[in-house]
Each structure stands twice: as structure tokens, then as C-alpha cells.
Design a protein around this motif. Sequence first.
Motif, mmCIF file in Angstrom:
data_model
loop_
_atom_site.group_PDB
_atom_site.id
_atom_site.type_symbol
_atom_site.label_atom_id
_atom_site.label_comp_id
_atom_site.label_asym_id
_atom_site.label_seq_id
_atom_site.Cartn_x
_atom_site.Cartn_y
_atom_site.Cartn_z
ATOM 1 N N LYS A 215 1.585 4.125 -3.159
ATOM 2 C CA LYS A 215 1.102 5.492 -2.951
ATOM 3 C C LYS A 215 2.251 6.490 -3.051
ATOM 4 O O LYS A 215 2.102 7.579 -3.642
ATOM 5 C CB LYS A 215 0.429 5.614 -1.591
ATOM 6 N N ASN A 216 3.386 6.150 -2.466
ATOM 7 C CA ASN A 216 4.547 7.033 -2.530
ATOM 8 C C ASN A 216 5.021 7.187 -3.971
ATOM 9 O O ASN A 216 5.413 8.276 -4.414
ATOM 10 C CB ASN A 216 5.663 6.465 -1.657
ATOM 11 N N ASP A 217 4.983 6.064 -4.705
ATOM 12 C CA ASP A 217 5.365 6.117 -6.122
ATOM 13 C C ASP A 217 4.433 7.038 -6.898
ATOM 14 O O ASP A 217 4.881 7.878 -7.700
ATOM 15 C CB ASP A 217 5.328 4.693 -6.699
ATOM 16 N N ALA A 218 3.119 6.905 -6.646
ATOM 17 C CA ALA A 218 2.152 7.727 -7.374
ATOM 18 C C ALA A 218 2.297 9.206 -7.031
ATOM 19 O O ALA A 218 2.211 10.083 -7.912
ATOM 20 C CB ALA A 218 0.737 7.244 -7.052
ATOM 21 N N LYS A 219 2.541 9.491 -5.760
ATOM 22 C CA LYS A 219 2.690 10.879 -5.329
ATOM 23 C C LYS A 219 3.938 11.513 -5.956
ATOM 24 O O LYS A 219 3.900 12.655 -6.444
ATOM 25 C CB LYS A 219 2.769 10.938 -3.806
ATOM 26 N N TYR B 90 3.178 7.043 9.080
ATOM 27 C CA TYR B 90 2.092 6.073 8.911
ATOM 28 C C TYR B 90 2.579 4.652 9.178
ATOM 29 O O TYR B 90 1.896 3.835 9.798
ATOM 30 C CB TYR B 90 1.522 6.160 7.490
ATOM 31 N N GLU C 295 7.290 10.896 5.884
ATOM 32 C CA GLU C 295 6.254 10.041 5.316
ATOM 33 C C GLU C 295 6.113 8.725 6.086
ATOM 34 O O GLU C 295 5.116 8.027 5.959
ATOM 35 C CB GLU C 295 6.584 9.733 3.843
ATOM 36 N N SER D 20 0.799 -1.226 0.000
ATOM 37 C CA SER D 20 0.000 0.000 0.000
ATOM 38 C C SER D 20 0.832 1.275 0.000
ATOM 39 O O SER D 20 0.667 2.135 -0.869
ATOM 40 C CB SER D 20 -0.926 -0.007 1.231
ATOM 41 N N LEU D 21 1.742 1.369 0.976
ATOM 42 C CA LEU D 21 2.439 2.638 1.147
ATOM 43 C C LEU D 21 3.405 2.923 -0.002
ATOM 44 O O LEU D 21 3.493 4.064 -0.487
ATOM 45 C CB LEU D 21 3.183 2.623 2.482
#
Length: 461
Positions: free
Chosen positions: A38-42, A163, A160, A34-35
Amino acid sequence: MKTLYTKFVVTTIVIMIFSSLTAFFISNLYYQSSLKPKNDAKTTELAVEMVQYIEKHPELPLANYLQHSAATGYHIMLIDSKNNTKMFGEPFRDTALDQTTIDKVLNGEIFHGIAEFPQQTFVTGFFANELKNSIGVPLHYANETYAFFLRPNVKIAFNEMHYLFAALIIFTILLSIILVLLSTKFIVQPIKKLKAATSSIADGNYKIQLDHRNDELGQLSESFMQMAKKLSYVDEKRKEFISNISHDIQSPLSNIKGFMTLIENEHTIKEQYALSINAEINRLSTLTNQLLQLTTLDQQERTVKFKNYSLDEQLQKLIHQYQWQFQQKDLMASYSLPATTIYGDSELLSMVWDNLLSNAIKYTNEFGMIGIQLQQDSDAISVIFHDNGIGIPEQEQQRIFERFYRVDSARTRTIEGTGLGLAIAQQIVQLHNGTIDVVSTTGAGTTITVTIPQNDANDYL
């Protein structure tokens, strides 16, 4: 044997280690699934926005803009079509990246290095300052195509991570709570069984069985079962005691009632009935007196009065008192009573000698022999009573000191007795820290040895 303390400590340590490791791997799974995407997409979104901004403003000084952007917390690298590189901000620790990937970015593809980074532990994966752990976006500027690579620096990456750290802490706490509940149930279970066993004993059920454990709870359970067995034995003896005393009291009372009825209905031989009634009353008196003596000794209400006195003289007087019974049954008496001084309670010990001698006379047939021997060594005095009477069966010898127990268990009462004399004798000998031993053979006679230690007076305090 592992103690309960050791088990508790080891269990706590195991729970802490297991919870931490399990939470670590669960958190890593959360990061990978998950994380990290998301970090890649951001990061991809940010890189695309920066490239679009640069392409929309061709007059923008590229180097100054990228240097300013890198100062906000990013690692940036530009690679042109001739593989010339330029870095902005803190450099990448490892700039190794295959040429195929660079060419794909130059040809217009986006490189998702963060999402595709090897499945390693989350600490390494999240903080790995490597070019292959970045986002690559094609950049067109001043008629030149560049491969624009971007990734957050350690400071932003750490921010980051809250979480992930929160997930790690939550998983650790939850697992610890679950494991503590399970281990506590395991520890408390035998205590619950002990509580149930206590209630069972309170209800009069002494047949309990508890689990075997090699710790303090196991020792407690074993002691508890032993206590239950002893309580069961005491309860049986109590019931037997009540039965015996009821019989011994009821029997003479019934006889007295019968004789009184005969006296009321007849006009002759009343003297004979009166003598029988008197005998039964004496029997009741003896019984109640012995019960009172036992109660006093049990409760230690009577203070034992130790003093030095002549034991041989006490025994000689006793033999003289029973002389008429020796003559009545034509018994032969032999005794060896050297001068002996004993430290003890003369009144209590007199009861012991009286009981043993009267028993020897009772259970020895006519023309038999009774012997009394007094021996003394450096630390003890022994008084030995021997007879060649009817003897005691071997299986009965362990019970003769029980209250109301008599070898004539069918209670024919051919020989008078209450079954309390030897119990009283044993109690008195134990008050003197002594022992009373029996050796007997059926039909051959009985030898009873009483040994009283003669040490310092403090031994009896």
C-alpha cells in the motif's frame, strides 16, 4: 521445588516475552504483505502525479518545484541520461543503485523499490533511507529524460506507522489474554479438584486422589489427602466406638432385664439374682464413669493440678488396697519403691497406677508374680509394672491404647473390663508430657513403663 510464586512470575514473564515477539512477527507479516504494498502504491501515485504535473507545465522551474516538494517531507533525486545526479531535500543515506535499474526508469519503466525492498524487519524496511527503497518514475523535461526517484522522509514514514503500531499492540494484548486464560486454567485446575475433594469428604467419601505437584498447591494437596486419611480413620474409630459402647451398654441391660424376668416368675434364690443385677449395674456405672473421665480429659475441662507429692507413698497405699486380690489369686508381689517426690497431679496419676496394677492382676494366672519398680534420674521418673501373665500378642500391642479395644476381640468376657482403662491412662500420661511403653511376650508376661519428665513447672503450662 519451584514455588507457586516463582511459577506465576516466570509464567507472566514468558507470556509477556512470547506475546511481544509473536505480535512483532505477526505485525511484520502484516507489514510485508499489506502495509508495504500500500505504501508503495501510494508513493508511486504521488510520484506519477508530480511527474505529470511537471510535464504539463514545461515553463515550471524544475529545481524550485522539486525543492519545495522535498520540503514537505520527501527525499528526491534526479538522474539524467549521463548519470548526473541532483538531490532535493534531505539526502539519501545510501544512493547505491544498479545501473540496470536506472536505465529501465530512463527507458520508461516504473521502479517499485519500496515493494521490492528486501524482506527485513519492518523497522529497518520502513525507515530505510536508501535509494533502492524508493519509487522511480521517468520524467521528460526540457527535451531531457530523467529518472525521478521519490520516497517519504522519516517523519512522514513514522506517521504512517501508527497502523503498524496499532496492530502490534492489538496482537500483543490478544495473545496475552489468550495465554493468561490458558495459564490461569492450569493454575486453577488443582484448586477446582480440591474443591471437588472437599465436597466428596463432606458427603462422607474419604477416598480421594489429587495430582502430585512440586509447589504450594502440591503441598496443599498432599496435606489434604493426609487429612482425608485421618478423617477416614477417625470415622472408622467413631463407628467402632458407637458399636462398642452399644454392645457394652446393651449387654448388661439385657442381663438385668433377664434377671428381672426370673425374679418375677420365680420365688426362690432371688438374692442371687439381685447380686447379679447389682454387678451389672456396677459394670454400667464403671463404664459411664470412665466415659465421663475420657470426655473430660479430651475436652481439657479438668484443670491439671500439679504439685509435689510422695510417689512412693502413693504406690505403697495402692499395693495395700489390692492386697486381698493378691491373696485371692496367690500372687507374689515384689516392689522397689525408694523415696521419690514427683511433680504432677496426684489424683490423675493415681488412676494410671490403679489401672496398670489392676490389669496386671487380671491377666496374671494364679501363683504368678507382679513387680513394681520406681526409678529416678536427673530429669525423669519411671514407674515400671511387670508381670509374668498371659502377655499380649505382638500384633495387638499397637492397639491396646485404643478405646474399647480388648485383646479378647471375640468378646468372650472371661475377664472383666471395659477397654477404656489404658486409653485413660495414656491420656493422663500425655497431659504430664510423659510416655507409656509396652513390652510383652505371649505366655511370658508384660512390662509397662511410665516415664514422667521432671523439669521446670513451666513445661506443663
